[in-house]
Design an enzyme around this catalytic site. Sequence first.
Site, mmCIF file in Angstrom:
data_model
loop_
_atom_site.group_PDB
_atom_site.id
_atom_site.type_symbol
_atom_site.label_atom_id
_atom_site.label_comp_id
_atom_site.label_asym_id
_atom_site.label_seq_id
_atom_site.Cartn_x
_atom_site.Cartn_y
_atom_site.Cartn_z
ATOM 1 N N LYS A 192 -5.696 -9.740 3.224
ATOM 2 C CA LYS A 192 -5.420 -8.370 2.798
ATOM 3 C C LYS A 192 -5.985 -7.403 3.816
ATOM 4 O O LYS A 192 -7.146 -7.518 4.190
ATOM 5 C CB LYS A 192 -6.076 -8.141 1.449
ATOM 6 N N ASP B 176 -8.560 0.727 -8.814
ATOM 7 C CA ASP B 176 -7.115 0.667 -8.973
ATOM 8 C C ASP B 176 -6.747 -0.605 -9.732
ATOM 9 O O ASP B 176 -6.486 -1.628 -9.127
ATOM 10 C CB ASP B 176 -6.483 0.674 -7.562
ATOM 11 N N PHE C 72 -3.077 0.846 -1.344
ATOM 12 C CA PHE C 72 -4.163 0.862 -0.374
ATOM 13 C C PHE C 72 -4.141 -0.311 0.595
ATOM 14 O O PHE C 72 -4.880 -0.304 1.553
ATOM 15 C CB PHE C 72 -5.510 0.861 -1.099
#
Length: 962
Positions: free
Chosen positions: A716, A814, A699
């Site tokens: 990120k 996740d 992702f």
Amino acid sequence: MGRCVYLFSFLLLSTLCTSSQVFAAQLDQTQTGVLQKLFKSLQSNFSVPSSLLNNGDANPCNWNGVGCALSGSSEVVRELSFSNFGISSIKSSSFEDFFDSLCSLHTLQHLNLSSNQLSSLPDSFFSNCTGLSGLKYLNLSSNAINQQIPNFKFRDLEVLDLSWNHFTGAIGNKLDSLTKLKSLNLSSNSLHGSIPPLSGQENGPLKELVLSMNYFNGTIPYSIFKHGNLTYLDLSQNNLIGRVPDEFNNLSKLETLLLNANNLSGNIPTSLTNLKTLYRFAAYQNNFSGLIPIGLTKYAKILDLSYNNITGGLQPDLLSPPTLESIDLTNNGLTGSIPGNISRNLYRLRLGWNQLSGTLPTSIGELSLLSYLELDGNKLEGKIPNELGNCKNLTLLNLASNNFENELPLGLGNLSNLVVIKLQINNFSGRIPSQILNWANVSTLNFSLNALSGEIPPQISNLKKLANLNLGGNNLSGSIPSTIGDMSSLNELQLGNNKLSGIIPAMPGSLTTALNLSHNSFSGPIPSSSFINSLELEVLDLSRNNFSGLVPDSLTTLRFLTILDLSNNNLSGTLPNFHNWVNVIITGNALLSNSTREATSNPDHPHSKKKVNPGLAILFSVLGAFFGFLLLACLIVFSLSKRFYRVENVGLQSDDITLPYITDGRLITTNSIHTSNIDFTKSMESVLNPLNVFMKTRFCTYYRVEMPNGSIYSVKKLNFSEKIIQIGSQEKFGHELEVLGRLTNSNVMVPLAYVLTADSAYLFYEHACMGTVFDMLHSSGNVLDWQCRYSISLGVAQGLAFLHGCTQPVLLLDLSTRSVHLKSMNEPQIGDIELYKVIDPSKSTGSLSAIAGTVGYIPPEYAYTMRLTMAGNVYSFGVVLLELLTGKPPVSEGIELAKWALSHSGRPEDREGILDSRISHASIPVHSQMQSVLKIALACVAVSPESRPKMRNVLRMLFNAK
Ligand SMILES: *[C@@H]1O[C@H](CO)[C@@H](O)[C@H](O)[C@H]1NC(C)=O
Ligand SMILES: *[C@@H]1O[C@H](CO)[C@@H](O)[C@H](O)[C@H]1NC(C)=O
Ligand SMILES: *[C@@H]1O[C@H](CO)[C@@H](O)[C@H](O)[C@H]1NC(C)=O
Ligand SMILES: *[C@@H]1O[C@H](CO)[C@@H](O)[C@H](O)[C@H]1NC(C)=O
């Protein structure tokens, strides 16, 4: 907020009308002086452009945010709307003066200070602002005010909006003096205790009460029914428990009732069926059980009871009232068939994940407004009625995971507005009719895991907006149409588990997420020219074919590759040199060697010596489809990233780099080291350069950013999309991040700051310089010793137990060894904690109902429940433990580590073979501790979610493991 504004538009309107009629009247000297002073303080603050303040005009009533009205023969100030005026940046020496000045505007009725990043207001403003005794409207929303609810002295207040702040504590009777309140919004704070009785407002004019997104607990009190004027009641997203009192007859004006996302149980109150005014009722994500009261939709037009435990059949009168517009009963225990008499005004029908049986009624074709139809995860059977093609407004059609059969009806071709069509996991057979492939807007098409045969029609390339195509797990044969390269929107192509052969045509450059050709009959050399257009491809799976010859060097030019699966072919020679973040799987190629890097899969892997299990093909195909499923989310996430990268390419060639347009950028941390280091502009320049990428996951993309003073941070990038962030907006996401930013645990990566652009979010972290646990275990040359692995397991368990233990637990979407970063060899930090806020399947109301995660870590029940749970997180943690114990990757050769370990855990001597033999014999204590930890890991990956331990217990057991 919106509703308050609406409620008060009347007040505003009257203000504006009066002031426009007056041109001769003047604001008196005193008020002019006060306004001059206020604007002077605002101007001292650089973050507000002076054009915004626009106070060149001689009459302060014309200044931005100022509203005046005629009182007697002169004008007076009635309204100040200083939303987003940067008030928190006013010099601290003049901050209190600013509020004191405000307090002297006796005529003020309407004050809006929202979105100013205020963390506190001077005490005197609440306790001693007698000047504003006539105030009717006060909006302090979207700040960061961090204190208890004050004792308000504004007795005339009619609208009070304190939403989106950090107010804490209980409310008690602090608001009781505000007896004239019509609208109270306390949403999204950190308020505790029970729902306040609001006895001061009993039998009063209160119309709107919004208490959502707090930590209110206990049951819904009877006192709520003493507010007989309520039209809007929102108690959603709290910790409320117990039955809902069946007293709604007392709220005879109620229009909207939101109880979603609590722990409420018992029956849906029958008294709701009597409310003639009820327009919308949402109670999703609770524990309601029993039957749906008869007549619930007689008046209610929008009903959402999804994610509960409601049982029984769909009564004939449930769907038939002609006023019904939207109904969502997803994920309950409903049985029986779908009644044929359905409201013609219905635009949304979601009945997925129940136990409905029978056929899809042909009367469905009469619903000309129907836009969303989701019936997946039931036991429906028979043909799709050709009449479905009359639902011309259908944009989402999801019939996946049923027992539908027969050929796909040609009528489907008439659904010209389709955007998503999901028919996977059924028994559809025959060819894919080329006539249906004229959906000009379709972006997701999933026909996987059926029994479709014949060739892939070349007309598929007419679907110019198709981004995600999954035909995996069928009996398709022949070759891939050569026109596939023309599909300029295609992001992901899943064709695994078919009988395809022949030449692989050139793939489109848009292919970025995944290309899966595994388990087909392709042979000969891997055609290097087929993939060179798809430079940004992330996952390339060519496993289980008959490819031979060398692995082409050109594959190393795919600079965004994270997974390259070449296993089980006849490839030979030496593997070219890939980036260290690429997970290259080469097992099952006897002549292919990997001299330049550590093999990702241990060649001594026990099952590589075994014969291929016949169940493997099925397992793999399920996995493949699941992959597709998961990647749906990615599809949307990544479809926007391309645009970004394009900008980047252009930027790098020319001199003027186009920075993405920043819509918001904020520091979350208050640590002065970070606040002085972090430079947003510099960071945005750095993320444009792909050389700064140091890691990629499903992702996110991670960049290493050097700040002007030389300090290093990780940034990120997370791609935004309206479709994923269902409720709310970027603004909401910003708020959520700030909440997460307040978490403090040394084993959790908390964002320090964020930047939002139109299509992405950038989160700033301390740089964890040792990489991820995955890198340490599987990509570095060294073998990690047990001490180190044990510390990592404790750290991750601590972090996860902390996240689960929060008052509003944080679930991980996740969790994998790739999402655990190492600050040092024994200081792991769990990353990606914000993802579940971004992609929340249970909350999604539109097309997205996919749960995500990383293959190998996904608990088996997610395939059916589609709901993120703590037990699911425990499963993923168990896989992390197994990885640490075995040194093996989470999936190899299509077999998940957890399943493999479970199947070898029967006898003690088998268990021995599970442990990483490179370290398990280091000493007797090490060996025995590894055995104990293995027991814990196996408990965590138990098939049944109920039997998995809670994280708190896992942590305790790990501490005690000897
Ligand atoms: C309240 O305000 C008045 C004047 O504005 C001031 O004289 C008085 O000291 C204040 N009292 C407190 C308790 O702050
Ligand atoms: C509704 O509000 C009015 C005042 O605006 C009040 O007099 C009346 O009692 C309220 N009705 C109920 C049922 O509380
Ligand atoms: C509600 O939460 C408070 C802490 O905020 C706690 O003291 C209280 O026992 C809880 N009440 C219930 C009924 O759970
Ligand atoms: C749902 O309700 C049924 C009976 O109505 C009950 O047996 C089951 O345990 C309930 N499930 C949950 C998750 O509460």
